[in-house]
Write an enzyme that holds these catalytic residues in place. Structure first.
Site, PDB file in Angstrom:
ATOM      1  N   ASP A  12      21.557  19.913  97.261  1.00 43.93           N
ATOM      2  CA  ASP A  12      22.077  21.013  96.436  1.00 43.93           C
ATOM      3  C   ASP A  12      22.881  21.901  97.369  1.00 43.93           C
ATOM      4  O   ASP A  12      22.319  22.694  98.125  1.00 43.93           O
ATOM      5  CB  ASP A  12      20.913  21.768  95.799  1.00 43.93           C
ATOM      6  N   LYS A  74      32.026  28.174  99.258  1.00 48.73           N
ATOM      7  CA  LYS A  74      32.093  27.268  98.110  1.00 48.73           C
ATOM      8  C   LYS A  74      33.132  27.776  97.112  1.00 48.73           C
ATOM      9  O   LYS A  74      33.686  27.001  96.336  1.00 48.73           O
ATOM     10  CB  LYS A  74      30.720  27.177  97.466  1.00 48.73           C
ATOM     11  N   GLU A 180      25.552  20.325  88.463  1.00 46.44           N
ATOM     12  CA  GLU A 180      24.296  21.056  88.651  1.00 46.44           C
ATOM     13  C   GLU A 180      23.451  21.137  87.379  1.00 46.44           C
ATOM     14  O   GLU A 180      22.224  20.922  87.435  1.00 46.44           O
ATOM     15  CB  GLU A 180      24.598  22.446  89.210  1.00 46.44           C
ATOM     16  N   ASP A 210      18.156   8.466  79.978  1.00 43.50           N
ATOM     17  CA  ASP A 210      19.563   8.406  79.605  1.00 43.50           C
ATOM     18  C   ASP A 210      20.002   9.806  79.203  1.00 43.50           C
ATOM     19  O   ASP A 210      19.536  10.353  78.205  1.00 43.50           O
ATOM     20  CB  ASP A 210      19.733   7.441  78.430  1.00 43.50           C
TER      21      ASP A 210
END
Length: 621
Positions: A12, A74, A180, A210
């Site tokens: 992460d 970022k 995320e 799924d």
């Protein structure tokens, strides 16, 4: 599905902090760093000693070294220097950012090892990624190359590609860029499955998860730092009102950093209290700051930010063509979701529905890394646990619409065509046939856009078109978005006569992407920095060990004169060797450490044995 050798990790890579996890012994392990923390600040500091610091060590010295401590990059990665959001962020950072010579690329300026140096956002991100990689390798005891790395769902093509470049610099092969929110959904789904398996006895089964993403929306300027910025700006103006314009602290980076830290603590306190205090002695030119902040004041300062949060949720529901009543669970993840006003607005938006705060995992710091780790395990064929084989299939969407435009100067008219709408499922392929607008037109320039014409991704030109009357050539342009959300564009002249070779070109980004040569050069720089850190760590360890021995030798009354002399000589020899070998490699320093231990450890064992015998001998006469 292809298999990758070696362990795969989940990372992460956060704006403020990062986490890394690995699948081992049938479960996800969020790995602590060398300070024992499961969260590592996404901070990189350049010290005067020639080394760079990452994580806790970098953040601890930010107040003393603000202009050379880099964070929040970022928000720079994959962006242009001229972007309004970049210019807005630059005004708030204590370090300097300048426009690069090529492609309007933002470059971070720092003083390092006695000279001015510049780094791209990819390089800074690679240092954080290399640190997370190192944390995993130390934990596993083996090399790590494969990773699933998370990115914000709204990251565009350039930001995603830049993240992959940063990983390549750090020596990581990206198995998947995972959005995320999708990573969080994986974490919560498996969390539920663990509870269900526990209640049913955990029978053996093969499990396939799924995930189909209906829609996504986001904003990189709705995080905790944005809330901090509102309080910082408020108190900068408040001090000017109290003490006059000559007490403007906005240009003092160290003072602003102290104020920012205090505001961040106040924000956390206001999540559970109606008011809190900020007390900073000698903040600026003998001026103290003693004040009280109420939750109501904090909410008022951030009203527009909170409103944008709910607007994004409503936009996402519209794109997904879902009503509020169709939403089963509202999962809150991230530190900003602790803000009571955010929770209140979300609950009101969903007509009073209870928000989901339950989880075995820590929702604030681990769910994204947890989901990334599970996806990494799935891609590398690792087992979910001893009884369950897990496969995670993710059907995500593209966050931004993708359009194609042709240049009016060449074709006589400007056309723009939407090829892939926002929230289209990925991987995705779309093809459109174009033709010429003028007789005997030899070329067609194309532009590729995100979100209508608001963001130019890149441009390319198809030339060498056989001369023909307008409308005769057939130029097929194909857009392909892969599972990482990265776009490739190609154009083929389908009217080429038999035996002639058709021309195919791929879009060249207009964003200053790194070449393979640049990535290789930056990767070598990162390796050099890592080696320098190893040398520094080894040198510090030897100095600390030698000093501790010196203290023991001076205080051990039971040590014989000969033993004391051997220890003191060995310590002085170690310090002398360090002074004479400033360029020694880490391995050589560790060898010197072992040499010192070989002298001291037997003496220490002997002393410990004597002490044990004295104790066993009883209480004396």
């Amino acid at each position: 599905m292809a298999k990758w050798e070696g362990p795969a990790i989940g990372i992460d890579l956060g704006t403020a902090s990062s986490r890394v996890g690995v699948w081992r012994n049938g479960r996800v392990e969020i790995i602590p760093n060398d300070e024992g923390n499961r969260t590592t600040p996404s901070y990189v500091a350049f010290a005067g000693t020639g080394e760079w610091l990452v994580g806790d060590a970098a953040k601890k010295q930010v107040a003393a070294n603000p202009t050379n401590t880099v964070f929040g990059t970022k928000r720079l990665i994959g962006r242009r220097f001229s972007d309004p959001s970049v210019q807005s962020d630059i005004a708030l950072w204590p370090f300097n950012v300048a426009g690069g010579a090529d492609h309007d690329k933002p470059m971070i300026m720092v003083s390092h090892n006695g000279e001015e140096k510049q780094f791209s956002a990819e390089e800074i991100a690679s240092m954080v990624l290399a640190t997370m990689k190192g944390i995993a390798e130390a934990h596993l005891g083996c090399a790590v190359r494969n990773a699933v790395i998370t990115v914000p769902a709204h990251f565009n093509d350039s930001q995603r590609q830049a993240t992959k470049d940063a990983a390549a610099i750090a020596g990581l092969s990206v198995l998947r860029l995972l959005n995320e929110p999708t990573a969080t959904a994986i974490a919560y789904a498996l969390d539920d499955d663990k509870e269900e398996a526990s209640s049913t006895g955990g029978e053996e089964k093969n499990e396939v998860f799924d995930f189909e993403v209906k829609a996504t929306a986001g904003d990189s300027h709705l995080g905790g730092e944005d809330l901090d910025n509102r309080m910082v700006n408020h108190f900068v103006q408040e001090l000017k009102r109290r003490h006059g314009d000559n007490k403007d602290i906005s240009g003092d980076t160290r003072v602003l950093r102290r104020l920012r830290i205090a505001c961040e603590h106040a924000k956390h306190a206001l999540s559970s209290a109606a008011q809190t205090s900020i007390e900073i002695d000698l903040l600026h030119e003998g001026m103290d700051l003693y004040t009280t902040v109420t939750r109501a004041r904090f909410n008022k300062l951030s009203t527009d930010l909170f409103a944008r949060c709910t607007e994004l949720v409503e936009k996402c529901l519209r794109d997904a063509k879902m009503g509020k009543s169709s939403v089963h669970d509202i999962v809150l993840v991230g530190g900003s979701t602790h803000v009571p006003k955010v929770q209140e607005l979300l609950q009101d938006l969903f007509n009073g529905k209870e928000l989901c705060r339950r989880s075995i995992i820590n929702p604030d710091v681990e769910s994204v890394a947890y989901g990334a780790t599970v996806q990494a395990a799935s891609l590398s064929g690792r087992e979910y646990n001893d009884k369950v084989q897990v496969q995670v299939q993710v059907h995500d969407v593209t966050p931004l619409s993708l359009s194609l435009g042709t240049d009016a100067s060449a074709s006589g008219m400007m056309t723009s065509l939407l090829l892939i709408p926002r929230n289209t499922g990925i991987p995705a392929k779309e093809e459109q046939v174009f033709t010429t607008c003028s007789n005997y037109q030899p070329r067609i320039p194309f532009q590729v856009y995100e979100e209508g014409s608001s963001n130019l991704l890149g441009k390319f030109e198809l030339s060498g078109i056989p001369l023909a009357r307008r409308g005769v050539p057939r130029i097929a342009v194909r857009f392909e978005v892969d599972a990482d959300g990265i776009l490739s564009v190609s154009a083929v002249d389908k009217t080429a006569a038999a035996g002639q070779q058709s021309t195919t070109v791929t879009v060249a980004a207009d964003k200053g992407r790194l070449s393979e040569g640049e990535i290789g050069m930056m990767a070598r720089d990162v390796e050099e920095y890592k080696e320098q850190k190893k040398k520094t760590d080894a040198r510090n360890a030897l100095e600390e060990y030698a000093e501790s021995i010196r203290i023991v030798a001076a205080s051990k009354l039971m040590m014989s004169a000969g033993e004391k002399k051997r220890v003191e000589d060995a310590v002085e020899g170690a310090f002398s060797w360090l002074d004479s070998n400033q360029l020694a490699e880490a391995g050589e320093i560790r060898d010197k450490m072992e040499e010192l231990k070989s002298i001291y450890d037997p003496i220490l064992a002997h002393l410990a044995g004597d002490a044990g015998m004295d104790k066993a001998g009883g209480g004396g006469s």
